[in-house]
Design an enzyme around this catalytic site. Structure first.
Site, PDB file in Angstrom:
ATOM      1  N   GLU A 149      -9.346   3.100  -5.158  1.00  0.00           N
ATOM      2  CA  GLU A 149      -8.339   3.432  -4.147  1.00  0.00           C
ATOM      3  C   GLU A 149      -9.033   4.059  -2.941  1.00  0.00           C
ATOM      4  O   GLU A 149      -9.281   5.274  -2.922  1.00  0.00           O
ATOM      5  CB  GLU A 149      -7.319   4.427  -4.712  1.00  0.00           C
ATOM      6  CG  GLU A 149      -6.567   3.900  -5.924  1.00  0.00           C
ATOM      7  CD  GLU A 149      -5.196   4.573  -6.083  1.00  0.00           C
ATOM      8  OE1 GLU A 149      -4.216   3.835  -6.195  1.00  0.00           O
ATOM      9  OE2 GLU A 149      -5.119   5.802  -6.063  1.00  0.00           O
ATOM     10  N   ASN A 162       2.404   4.368  -9.608  1.00  0.00           N
ATOM     11  CA  ASN A 162       2.204   5.814  -9.557  1.00  0.00           C
ATOM     12  C   ASN A 162       3.315   6.383  -8.695  1.00  0.00           C
ATOM     13  O   ASN A 162       3.283   6.252  -7.474  1.00  0.00           O
ATOM     14  CB  ASN A 162       0.824   6.112  -8.963  1.00  0.00           C
ATOM     15  CG  ASN A 162       0.593   7.599  -8.750  1.00  0.00           C
ATOM     16  OD1 ASN A 162       1.392   8.428  -9.188  1.00  0.00           O
ATOM     17  ND2 ASN A 162      -0.493   7.933  -8.067  1.00  0.00           N
ATOM     18  N   TRP A 163       4.293   6.984  -9.338  1.00  0.00           N
ATOM     19  CA  TRP A 163       5.462   7.481  -8.592  1.00  0.00           C
ATOM     20  C   TRP A 163       5.149   8.768  -7.833  1.00  0.00           C
ATOM     21  O   TRP A 163       5.973   9.234  -7.049  1.00  0.00           O
ATOM     22  CB  TRP A 163       6.637   7.716  -9.556  1.00  0.00           C
ATOM     23  CG  TRP A 163       7.167   6.467 -10.207  1.00  0.00           C
ATOM     24  CD1 TRP A 163       6.746   5.167  -9.995  1.00  0.00           C
ATOM     25  CD2 TRP A 163       8.223   6.376 -11.176  1.00  0.00           C
ATOM     26  NE1 TRP A 163       7.468   4.302 -10.766  1.00  0.00           N
ATOM     27  CE2 TRP A 163       8.387   5.011 -11.509  1.00  0.00           C
ATOM     28  CE3 TRP A 163       9.042   7.328 -11.797  1.00  0.00           C
ATOM     29  CZ2 TRP A 163       9.333   4.573 -12.435  1.00  0.00           C
ATOM     30  CZ3 TRP A 163       9.996   6.889 -12.718  1.00  0.00           C
ATOM     31  CH2 TRP A 163      10.142   5.527 -13.025  1.00  0.00           C
ATOM     32  N   LYS A 164       3.999   9.360  -8.093  1.00  0.00           N
ATOM     33  CA  LYS A 164       3.628  10.622  -7.425  1.00  0.00           C
ATOM     34  C   LYS A 164       4.762  11.643  -7.569  1.00  0.00           C
ATOM     35  O   LYS A 164       5.412  11.677  -8.610  1.00  0.00           O
ATOM     36  CB  LYS A 164       3.231  10.358  -5.965  1.00  0.00           C
ATOM     37  CG  LYS A 164       2.164   9.246  -5.870  1.00  0.00           C
ATOM     38  CD  LYS A 164       1.543   9.115  -4.514  1.00  0.00           C
ATOM     39  CE  LYS A 164       0.521   7.975  -4.527  1.00  0.00           C
ATOM     40  NZ  LYS A 164      -0.229   7.844  -3.291  1.00  0.00           N
ATOM     41  N   HIS A 217      -7.029  10.915  -9.443  1.00  0.00           N
ATOM     42  CA  HIS A 217      -6.410  10.391  -8.223  1.00  0.00           C
ATOM     43  C   HIS A 217      -6.949  11.153  -7.004  1.00  0.00           C
ATOM     44  O   HIS A 217      -7.199  12.361  -7.079  1.00  0.00           O
ATOM     45  CB  HIS A 217      -4.884  10.506  -8.299  1.00  0.00           C
ATOM     46  CG  HIS A 217      -4.226   9.710  -7.218  1.00  0.00           C
ATOM     47  ND1 HIS A 217      -4.066  10.200  -5.952  1.00  0.00           N
ATOM     48  CD2 HIS A 217      -3.750   8.449  -7.208  1.00  0.00           C
ATOM     49  CE1 HIS A 217      -3.503   9.256  -5.199  1.00  0.00           C
ATOM     50  NE2 HIS A 217      -3.298   8.188  -5.937  1.00  0.00           N
ATOM     51  N   GLY A 240      -1.069   5.166   1.320  1.00  0.00           N
ATOM     52  CA  GLY A 240       0.118   5.641   2.029  1.00  0.00           C
ATOM     53  C   GLY A 240       0.041   5.468   3.535  1.00  0.00           C
ATOM     54  O   GLY A 240       0.839   6.038   4.273  1.00  0.00           O
ATOM     55  N   GLY A 243       1.636   2.817  -5.147  1.00  0.00           N
ATOM     56  CA  GLY A 243       2.391   4.026  -4.835  1.00  0.00           C
ATOM     57  C   GLY A 243       3.770   3.681  -4.300  1.00  0.00           C
ATOM     58  O   GLY A 243       4.703   3.398  -5.047  1.00  0.00           O
ATOM     59  N   GLY A 244       3.912   3.672  -2.977  1.00  0.00           N
ATOM     60  CA  GLY A 244       5.219   3.514  -2.328  1.00  0.00           C
ATOM     61  C   GLY A 244       6.027   2.323  -2.821  1.00  0.00           C
ATOM     62  O   GLY A 244       7.232   2.443  -3.079  1.00  0.00           O
ATOM     63  N   GLU A 304      -5.538  12.280  -4.516  1.00  0.00           N
ATOM     64  CA  GLU A 304      -4.737  13.447  -4.119  1.00  0.00           C
ATOM     65  C   GLU A 304      -5.110  14.669  -4.957  1.00  0.00           C
ATOM     66  O   GLU A 304      -5.033  15.805  -4.484  1.00  0.00           O
ATOM     67  CB  GLU A 304      -3.239  13.095  -4.209  1.00  0.00           C
ATOM     68  CG  GLU A 304      -2.850  12.179  -3.050  1.00  0.00           C
ATOM     69  CD  GLU A 304      -1.787  11.141  -3.356  1.00  0.00           C
ATOM     70  OE1 GLU A 304      -1.032  11.307  -4.323  1.00  0.00           O
ATOM     71  OE2 GLU A 304      -1.725  10.146  -2.601  1.00  0.00           O
ATOM     72  N   SER A 353      -1.681   0.936  -0.358  1.00  0.00           N
ATOM     73  CA  SER A 353      -0.740   0.124   0.423  1.00  0.00           C
ATOM     74  C   SER A 353      -0.576  -1.300  -0.121  1.00  0.00           C
ATOM     75  O   SER A 353      -0.453  -2.252   0.654  1.00  0.00           O
ATOM     76  CB  SER A 353      -1.153   0.107   1.902  1.00  0.00           C
ATOM     77  OG  SER A 353      -1.113   1.427   2.427  1.00  0.00           O
TER      78      SER A 353
HETATM   79  P1  13P Z   1       0.381   3.628  -1.744  1.00  0.00           P
HETATM   80  O1  13P Z   1       0.625   2.322  -2.498  1.00  0.00           O
HETATM   81  O2  13P Z   1       1.650   4.326  -1.375  1.00  0.00           O
HETATM   82  O3  13P Z   1      -0.578   3.440  -0.630  1.00  0.00           O
HETATM   83  O4  13P Z   1      -0.335   4.617  -2.794  1.00  0.00           O
HETATM   84  C1  13P Z   1      -1.436   4.159  -3.506  1.00  0.00           C
HETATM   85  C2  13P Z   1      -1.784   5.159  -4.550  1.00  0.00           C
HETATM   86  O5  13P Z   1      -2.268   6.229  -4.260  1.00  0.00           O
HETATM   87  C3  13P Z   1      -1.499   4.819  -5.951  1.00  0.00           C
HETATM   88  O6  13P Z   1      -2.067   5.733  -6.817  1.00  0.00           O
END
Ligand code: 13P
Length: 251
Positions: free
Chosen positions: A167, A9-11, A95, A173, A234-235, A97, A213
């Site tokens: 999640e 997920n590149w956000k 998600h 994050g 994510g990251g 967010e 993470s």
């Molecule tokens: P991180 O891997 O950066 O913690 O993000 C997880 C995430 O929200 C994937 O959708």
């Protein structure tokens, strides 16, 4: 046997050229991986270019959100149909967010999930508790509500096109990962809920990703748990080598 699925997920990151470069770098790294599904989820602006770069490889493309109408006067929204037009087979719905920053409700997310499935998309549907909910002993209630309300109106057959992503919000994050035991506990609970709602066969078949993470160095340990069927990353998905290392941990 459930086929593992690792999605990035590149956000709100990576410009068009950066996303294309990432996929070009990723393709050879995962070219020999045929027993894991690999998905990247760029921003809307990069979808078309990334999908073209990924065409013919075993990298699939997903979006991060979709609306509940096919087209029309919905300024700023995007439908599953237009995502498919951009070469997108998958979409992330729910998600944290979007739940917590954009205020999306269980009812709206259920509508989004059903609309995307009806359009023929495959969906990664996210669930997960806040830290204060976990500390307050509300974790199971929250997961139950998100699953029951989120999957309302679906049939067991619909679930063939749904992946659940657990999640925990406190692990996103933050560098703080759920332990393999914490992840497995919620995955077991979630699978039991799916059994209660849709029957044992659907529960045995549905894939449940962990997200929060995930890195190359903790992926193998998390993946060793029986009910962890992949990751939503994510990251660590923003670089081809760290994402490929996570894919390989699940191979
Ligand atoms: P991180 O891997 O950066 O913690 O993000 C997880 C995430 O929200 C994937 O959708």
């Amino acid at each position: 046997m459930r086929k593992p699925i690792i999605a990035g997920n590149w956000k709100m990151n990576l410009k068009i050229a950066e996303g294309v470069a990432l996929v070009e770098a990723l393709k050879p790294l995962v070219a020999d991986v045929d027993n894991v599904e690999v998905v990247v989820c760029p921003m809307f602006t990069a979808l078309d270019a990334v999908a073209k770069a990924a065409a013919g490889s075993n990298v699939q493309v997903g979006a991060q959100n979709a609306y509940v109408k096919a087209s029309g006067a919905y300024t700023g929204e995007i439908s599953p149909q237009f995502l498919q037009d951009a070469g997108c087979a998958w979409v992330i719905i729910g998600h944290s967010e979007r739940r917590h920053i954009l205020g999306e409700t269980d009812a709206l997310l259920n509508e989004k999930l059903r609309f995307a499935l009806a359009a023929g998309m495959k969906v990664m549907f996210c669930i997960g508790e806040l830290l204060e909910e976990r500390k307050g002993g509300l974790m199971n209630d929250v997961i139950r509500r998100q699953v029951v309300e989120g999957l309302k109106g679906l049939t067991a057959a619909d679930l063939a096109n749904v992946v659940l992503a657990y999640e925990p919000v406190w692990a996103i994050g933050t560098g703080e990962t759920a332990s393999p035991e914490q992840a497995e506990e919620v995955h077991v609970f979630t699978r039991a809920l799916v059994a209660e709602l849709f029957g044992a066969d659907a529960a045995a078949a549905i894939r449940i990703q962990y997200g929060g993470s995930v890195k190359a160095d903790n992926a193998a340990e998390l993946f060793s748990k029986e009910n962890v069927d992949g990751f939503l990353v994510g990251g660590a998905a923003l670089k081809a080598d760290s994402f490929a290392a996570i894919v390989k941990a699940a191979r």
